[in-house]
Write a protein that holds these residues in place. Structure first.
Motif, mmCIF file in Angstrom:
data_model
loop_
_atom_site.group_PDB
_atom_site.id
_atom_site.type_symbol
_atom_site.label_atom_id
_atom_site.label_comp_id
_atom_site.label_asym_id
_atom_site.label_seq_id
_atom_site.Cartn_x
_atom_site.Cartn_y
_atom_site.Cartn_z
ATOM 1 N N TRP B 46 0.834 -1.214 0.000
ATOM 2 C CA TRP B 46 0.000 0.000 0.000
ATOM 3 C C TRP B 46 0.868 1.263 0.000
ATOM 4 O O TRP B 46 0.603 2.205 -0.755
ATOM 5 C CB TRP B 46 -0.908 -0.020 1.235
ATOM 6 C CG TRP B 46 -1.585 1.275 1.550
ATOM 7 C CD1 TRP B 46 -2.698 1.790 0.948
ATOM 8 C CD2 TRP B 46 -1.194 2.224 2.559
ATOM 9 N NE1 TRP B 46 -3.026 3.005 1.517
ATOM 10 C CE2 TRP B 46 -2.127 3.289 2.508
ATOM 11 C CE3 TRP B 46 -0.173 2.275 3.495
ATOM 12 C CZ2 TRP B 46 -2.050 4.385 3.362
ATOM 13 C CZ3 TRP B 46 -0.089 3.363 4.349
ATOM 14 C CH2 TRP B 46 -1.028 4.406 4.271
ATOM 15 N N ALA B 47 1.905 1.251 0.813
ATOM 16 C CA ALA B 47 2.728 2.463 0.963
ATOM 17 C C ALA B 47 3.651 2.681 -0.238
ATOM 18 O O ALA B 47 3.931 3.820 -0.601
ATOM 19 C CB ALA B 47 3.555 2.376 2.244
ATOM 20 N N SER B 48 4.120 1.607 -0.834
ATOM 21 C CA SER B 48 5.106 1.735 -1.916
ATOM 22 C C SER B 48 4.746 0.840 -3.094
ATOM 23 O O SER B 48 5.501 -0.084 -3.431
ATOM 24 C CB SER B 48 6.497 1.359 -1.382
ATOM 25 O OG SER B 48 6.812 2.067 -0.221
ATOM 26 N N TYR B 415 3.001 9.531 8.536
ATOM 27 C CA TYR B 415 3.044 10.823 7.840
ATOM 28 C C TYR B 415 4.489 11.216 7.576
ATOM 29 O O TYR B 415 4.829 11.754 6.522
ATOM 30 C CB TYR B 415 2.346 11.905 8.665
ATOM 31 C CG TYR B 415 0.836 11.882 8.552
ATOM 32 C CD1 TYR B 415 0.162 12.750 7.691
ATOM 33 C CD2 TYR B 415 0.072 10.995 9.295
ATOM 34 C CE1 TYR B 415 -1.219 12.724 7.585
ATOM 35 C CE2 TYR B 415 -1.305 10.962 9.189
ATOM 36 C CZ TYR B 415 -1.947 11.820 8.341
ATOM 37 O OH TYR B 415 -3.312 11.788 8.219
ATOM 38 N N PHE B 418 5.849 9.332 4.538
ATOM 39 C CA PHE B 418 5.426 9.828 3.229
ATOM 40 C C PHE B 418 6.066 11.185 2.911
ATOM 41 O O PHE B 418 6.550 11.401 1.810
ATOM 42 C CB PHE B 418 3.896 9.944 3.175
ATOM 43 C CG PHE B 418 3.206 8.618 3.072
ATOM 44 C CD1 PHE B 418 3.412 7.797 1.967
ATOM 45 C CD2 PHE B 418 2.355 8.173 4.067
ATOM 46 C CE1 PHE B 418 2.780 6.557 1.866
ATOM 47 C CE2 PHE B 418 1.718 6.947 3.977
ATOM 48 C CZ PHE B 418 1.934 6.135 2.882
ATOM 49 N N ARG B 421 10.038 10.864 2.429
ATOM 50 C CA ARG B 421 10.505 9.676 1.710
ATOM 51 C C ARG B 421 11.662 9.983 0.766
ATOM 52 O O ARG B 421 12.576 9.196 0.611
ATOM 53 C CB ARG B 421 9.348 9.041 0.943
ATOM 54 C CG ARG B 421 9.774 7.825 0.174
ATOM 55 C CD ARG B 421 8.681 6.837 -0.059
ATOM 56 N NE ARG B 421 7.436 7.398 -0.549
ATOM 57 C CZ ARG B 421 6.385 6.655 -0.871
ATOM 58 N NH1 ARG B 421 6.463 5.354 -0.770
ATOM 59 N NH2 ARG B 421 5.269 7.205 -1.298
ATOM 60 N N ARG B 474 -0.809 9.987 1.216
ATOM 61 C CA ARG B 474 -0.183 8.987 0.344
ATOM 62 C C ARG B 474 -0.263 9.416 -1.112
ATOM 63 O O ARG B 474 0.715 9.327 -1.872
ATOM 64 C CB ARG B 474 -0.873 7.624 0.541
ATOM 65 C CG ARG B 474 -0.306 6.502 -0.303
ATOM 66 C CD ARG B 474 -1.186 5.256 -0.262
ATOM 67 N NE ARG B 474 -2.514 5.459 -0.828
ATOM 68 C CZ ARG B 474 -2.788 5.570 -2.110
ATOM 69 N NH1 ARG B 474 -1.815 5.497 -2.989
ATOM 70 N NH2 ARG B 474 -4.023 5.773 -2.540
ATOM 71 N N GLY B 479 1.872 8.777 -4.484
ATOM 72 C CA GLY B 479 1.226 7.467 -4.621
ATOM 73 C C GLY B 479 0.092 7.518 -5.631
ATOM 74 O O GLY B 479 -0.422 8.590 -5.937
ATOM 75 N N VAL B 493 -3.968 -1.183 -2.502
ATOM 76 C CA VAL B 493 -4.041 0.259 -2.250
ATOM 77 C C VAL B 493 -5.487 0.662 -1.970
ATOM 78 O O VAL B 493 -5.779 1.363 -0.990
ATOM 79 C CB VAL B 493 -3.473 1.036 -3.457
ATOM 80 C CG1 VAL B 493 -3.814 2.522 -3.353
ATOM 81 C CG2 VAL B 493 -1.971 0.845 -3.535
ATOM 82 N N ASP B 497 -6.892 1.797 1.727
ATOM 83 C CA ASP B 497 -7.442 3.151 1.806
ATOM 84 C C ASP B 497 -8.868 3.126 2.369
ATOM 85 O O ASP B 497 -9.221 3.921 3.254
ATOM 86 C CB ASP B 497 -7.451 3.807 0.411
ATOM 87 C CG ASP B 497 -6.115 4.469 0.092
ATOM 88 O OD1 ASP B 497 -5.240 4.490 0.969
ATOM 89 O OD2 ASP B 497 -5.957 4.956 -1.051
#
Lengths: 98, 539
Positions: B46-48, B415, B418, B421, B474, B479, B493, B497
């Motif tokens: 999800w994050a990357s 937070y 993101f 990063r 994100r 993202g 994702v 979310d």
């Protein structure tokens, strides 16, 4: 544990017995579990893969300590609890030293 | 159900309460992070995410990439090559050797490449000691932060593992004593006195949730203690007894030597056909490849898969690294099946809950959440019963601070991931700083606010807002949006979310919900004067 101490024989002060029981259930039970784990590596049969004696004591270590802890808390005769746990520690200690 | 003598029951009740209240705050942190860490892979994805969601990590081109990159690193790091699916489906390839690190402990040193599985383009290159490489793995930063907090509370090794191991033992004792203090277990499983005395209702909720959760709590505590103590206490002790302290020798005995040493050079067999063979043999998707002695005549390749559907204990498949010939299936430990290997193999699915895919993970999260609730409410029940004493009043505030402040800190920390990063700050550091800052603010607020109910509402509302904002931040920080994710087939994702939005809305709803008054609870006012907070809540 306080209630158990009050319920047991009143030959020594409840607070002293409480500390003695805490000492047995905590550090001494942990030490005995460690000695059991180390000793079992020597006396457990290794099994066909030759690893059971190495792995089983490590896997069962948390259960060993928990069992000793609960026994130390529940055994009404504090002397007997010391004797049983002490014997376990002594036997495994001797196995390790020999 | 259990007919213990009355004094024994009282003793068990005392042990149950004290084991929870003495270590409960730390245990709560370990459980909360463990709940989130169950979905570590999904959080990474999800994050990357990569540009495509259906990318097969170990697809064609893997062998070319492996040979090409092997030529680009020092041959000393060909001792072992680890290849695994990373965040978003990236392929991580770590060329390394086993060495004694600067701290005198056995570790690895080498070079790691992060690859795009579609183009085999090198996305990142990291080198050094393993700990340094791990700290630089930005794409998996959020999950790594959670897992590290769960495993060792960010305390340096080996102390962190020992602390979490002791917490596991405390949880195990609480679970066992929680079981034996029931006089009527079946009745307690279904007794919920709604609408009566609110204190009784809270107690019933604690007992019902705890009773249903008992087997799970025991399993998690036992397996967690094993993972914590195995390498910090067990392995060194067994090594001292049987191998004169040589831990490497224990590990070699446990994992077995694949082949006799042969240092002559030899070309390596292709990995991709081995992967296809493993898929056919196991019916499961490979997720980890280890090539030992790459480019040597004694090279072997070991391939691990996700757990096949019909198994609870994982195995691996061993291949000749030169000819590609299938050698044998390997148990988790040793060269043949054994009770010890089976028990160790069982520890993984029982602790991580990944034995039936997403469904079992969801159950593990639900049960873990119940465990956190039981820990939290147990501490509140204990401290409130002793609310007349100033020390326990302070403890009640500490429970509120951790109980509601910790989830807020955990939600706000990403937070930092993101926003920072693209910078040089390791993700663990940036998230750690923000996490500690939020915990500090929560602590100050807990000390300063008179009404614990207002504090609870504020923490819940803030957590809700932070959860709602995560999908937005994100997307803002690069993202994919929902339309893009949908078209690319990146379901994780969208799913996460939506889960965050639902959780955020629920938190805000809980924060605004009316609180049922409980028994009057005094708390320290200015100057330590006890005051009464008639609306304090255990929710």
């Amino acid at each position: 544990m306080v209630s158990a101490e009050r319920a047991s024989d009143g030959r020594s002060a409840p607070r002293t017995r409480l500390w003695l029981r805490g000492l047995l259930a905590g550090p001494l039970a942990l030490l005995t579990a460690c000695l059991l784990m180390a000793g079992a590596a020597l006396w457990l049969p290794p099994g066909p893969a030759q690893i059971n004696n190495l792995v089983l004591p490590i896997v069962l270590f948390p259960l060993l300590w928990a069992t000793l802890f609960l026994y130390a808390c529940l055994e009404r005769r504090l002397g007997r609890a010391y004797a049983v746990i002490g014997a376990l520690a002594a036997v495994n200690g001797i196995v390790l030293m020999v | 159900m259990f007919k213990l003598p009355q004094d024994a029951t009282k003793t068990m009740l005392a042990v149950h309460g004290w084991s929870g209240v003495l270590l409960g705050l730390l245990l709560y942190a370990v459980i909360c992070t463990g709940v989130a860490a169950v979905f570590a892979t999904e959080i990474d994805d999800w994050a990357s995410p990569m540009s495509r969601g259906d990318t097969v990590a170990f697809g064609p081109g893997l062998d070319n990439a492996l040979r090409h990159l092997a030529g680009a690193v020092d041959s000393q790091f060909h001792e072992e090559v680890a290849i695994w699916r990373g965040a978003g489906g990236r392929v991580n390839m770590l060329f390394h050797r086993h060495e004694i690190g600067p701290d005198g402990k056995s570790t690895e040193r080498g070079v790691e490449f992060e690859l795009d599985p579609a183009t085999w383009e090198v996305l990142d290159r990291r080198e050094g000691w393993y700990e340094d490489i791990e700290a630089q793995r930005t794409p998996s930063g959020i999950a790594a932060f959670l897992v590290d907090l769960h495993v060792r509370l960010h305390i340096p090794e080996p102390y962190g593992l020992i602390v979490t191991g002791v917490l596991g033992l405390a949880m195990m004792v609480a679970a066992v004593t929680g079981l034996v203090i029931h006089r009527h277990l079946l009745k307690d499983l279904f007794t919920l006195r709604v609408g009566r005395d609110p204190v009784l209702r809270r107690r019933d909720l604690h007992v019902v949730a705890g009773s249903w959760n008992l087997p799970f709590a025991f399993i998690l505590a036992f397996t967690g203690s094993f993972f914590s103590f195995a390498t910090t206490v067990g392995l060194p002790m067994v090594a001292a007894v049987k191998f004169d302290g040589d831990q490497e020798a224990v590990i070699e005995t446990l994992y077995g030597t694949a082949r006799a040493e042969d240092t002559r050079s030899a070309s390596s067999a292709a990995i991709v056909p081995m992967l296809a063979d493993v898929r056919a043999r196991s019916g499961a998707e490979p997720n980890f490849v280890s090539v030992e002695h790459f480019g040597r005549a004694d090279s072997t390749a070991t391939i691990f898969t996700v757990l096949p559907r019909d198994r609870l204990v994982y195995t691996s498949h061993l291949y000749d690294g030169v000819t590609g010939e299938y050698l044998r299936e390997r148990p988790p430990l040793g060269n043949e099946a054994s009770l010890g290997a089976a028990l160790v193999g069982l520890m993984y699915p029982l602790h991580f809950g990944h034995f039936a895919g997403t469904a079992s993970k969801a159950v593990w999260v639900a049960l873990g959440f119940a465990g956190a609730y039981v820990t939290f409410t147990g501490m509140l029940l204990w401290t409130r019963r002793r609310a007349e004493q100033p020390g326990w009043r302070a403890m009640t505030r500490a429970v509120y601070c951790v109980g509601y402040g910790l989830p807020l800190a955990l939600v706000v920390a990403p937070y930092a991931f993101f926003v920072l990063r693209g910078h040089d700050i390791p993700p663990g550091t940036s998230q750690g700083v923000v996490f500690l800052a939020v915990v500090a603010i929560a602590a100050v607020a807990t000390v300063g606010v008179a009404s614990l109910d207002r504090l609870r509402s504020a923490f819940l509302a803030a957590t809700g807002v932070a959860l709602l904002g995560l999908p937005l931040v994100r997307m803002i920080t690069g993202g994919p949006g929902w339309s893009e994710a949908w078209q690319a087939g990146i379901g994780t994702v969208l799913a996460l979310d939506v889960a965050l939005l639902v959780a955020g809305t629920a938190c805000i709803g809980f924060s605004r919900a009316g609180v049922m008054p409980v028994a009057t609870v005094p708390h320290a006012g200015p100057g330590g004067t006890p005051r009464v907070d008639s609306k304090a809540s255990l929710q």
